[in-house]
Design an enzyme around this catalytic site. Structure first.
Site, short mmCIF file in Angstrom:
data_model
loop_
_atom_site.label_atom_id
_atom_site.label_comp_id
_atom_site.label_asym_id
_atom_site.label_seq_id
_atom_site.Cartn_x
_atom_site.Cartn_y
_atom_site.Cartn_z
N CYS A 29 0.82 -1.20 0.00
CA CYS A 29 0.00 0.00 0.00
C CYS A 29 0.87 1.26 0.00
O CYS A 29 1.46 1.60 -1.01
CB CYS A 29 -1.00 -0.02 1.16
SG CYS A 29 -2.36 1.15 0.94
N HIS A 75 -3.76 -4.68 0.79
CA HIS A 75 -3.25 -5.14 2.09
C HIS A 75 -3.39 -6.67 2.19
O HIS A 75 -4.41 -7.17 2.68
CB HIS A 75 -4.03 -4.47 3.22
CG HIS A 75 -3.67 -3.04 3.44
ND1 HIS A 75 -2.69 -2.64 4.33
CD2 HIS A 75 -4.13 -1.90 2.86
CE1 HIS A 75 -2.57 -1.33 4.30
NE2 HIS A 75 -3.44 -0.85 3.41
N GLU A 132 -2.13 -8.63 4.28
CA GLU A 132 -2.22 -9.09 5.66
C GLU A 132 -3.66 -9.19 6.14
O GLU A 132 -3.95 -9.94 7.09
CB GLU A 132 -1.42 -8.18 6.59
CG GLU A 132 -1.98 -6.79 6.85
CD GLU A 132 -1.58 -5.76 5.81
OE1 GLU A 132 -1.71 -4.56 6.09
OE2 GLU A 132 -1.15 -6.16 4.70
#
Length: 243
Positions: A116, A211, A213
């Site tokens: 990002c 993202h 994660e």
């Protein structure tokens, strides 16, 4: 003993953290857990002034680097004359440190995953620019999960093992002009650059605008990005390239 490769994760400044009673330097737990699941040893590093502490020397002890998300880069960093009203959480020290981390990691061939804001940092570090705002709520990529096609034959495809990725996005800015040598590895339906790589880079490097994660705990394609970073970092460690 099985030594985990050491992954540097530049910390993000946080003005309020009630549990610690003070302002803090933080990283998202989901991000750290994804690195740990991949077999890496994540280590948050302090964003110190690059003029006072040599970033190349600091990174030399690490096997890999993860540039995480965060607030916006100051527009003057990429030559913009004005500042859009939507620009937020700008910190000059954070910018200076992250930009130098990106440059030095690429120069030294240290495996690098940029996420990002991290993707935007790399783009700016290599002379690219950003679109300060994508056009308001109807066009921004906040709280957006969408399928993103991945260009075949890229490190991104190898890492995710997928032709399309379910990308969890949270950003209102995007790449405008590409930095020197960068190529696009994924692009959203609205034209937003979602992935970047640097052909000919000394070390493993890929960047995503989303993202991973957020969903890595349940999506092998997203976890694959962290796995690939740690594999490349482990190869560097086993090759004796850490100082």
């Amino acid at each position: 003993m099985n030594t985990r490769p050491l992954i540097a994760v530049p910390a993000r400044f946080s003005a309020t953290t009630s549990a610690l009673r003070y302002a803090a330097e933080v990283n998202a737990r989901a991000l750290i857990e994804a690195v740990w699941r991949a077999g890496g040893e994540p280590a948050s590093i302090h964003p110190a002034d690059p003029a006072a502490a040599d970033v190349a020397d600091r990174l030399a002890r690490f096997d890999g680097v993860l540039l995480p998300g965060g607030g916006d880069l100051a527009p003057h960093r990429y030559g913009a004359l004005g500042v859009h009203d939507s620009v937020y959480d700008v910190d000059d020290l954070q910018d200076a440190f992250d930009l130098e981390v990106a440059r030095r990691a690429l120069d030294l061939g240290i495996p690098l995953l940029a996420i990002c804001r991290g993707l935007q940092v790399v783009n700016v570090a290599l002379g690219g620019t950003l679109e300060q705002d994508m056009g308001g709520r109807e066009r921004e990529h906040r709280h957006l999960v969408h399928l993103v096609p991945i260009r075949p034959g890229t490190l991104l495809e190898q890492a995710t093992g997928a032709e399309k990725a379910e990308a969890s996005c949270y950003h209102h800015q995007r790449v405008d002009r590409l930095g020197d040598g960068l190529t696009v590895t994924a692009r959203a339906a609205d034209g937003t650059v979602e992935g970047l790589e640097l052909p000919g880079a000394q070390g493993w490097f890929t960047a995503v605008q989303w993202h991973p994660e957020d969903t890595a705990h349940r999506d092998p394609a997203q976890q694959g990005l962290f796995d690939a970073l740690v594999r490349a970092s482990d190869a560097r460690l086993r090759g004796g390239r850490r100082d």
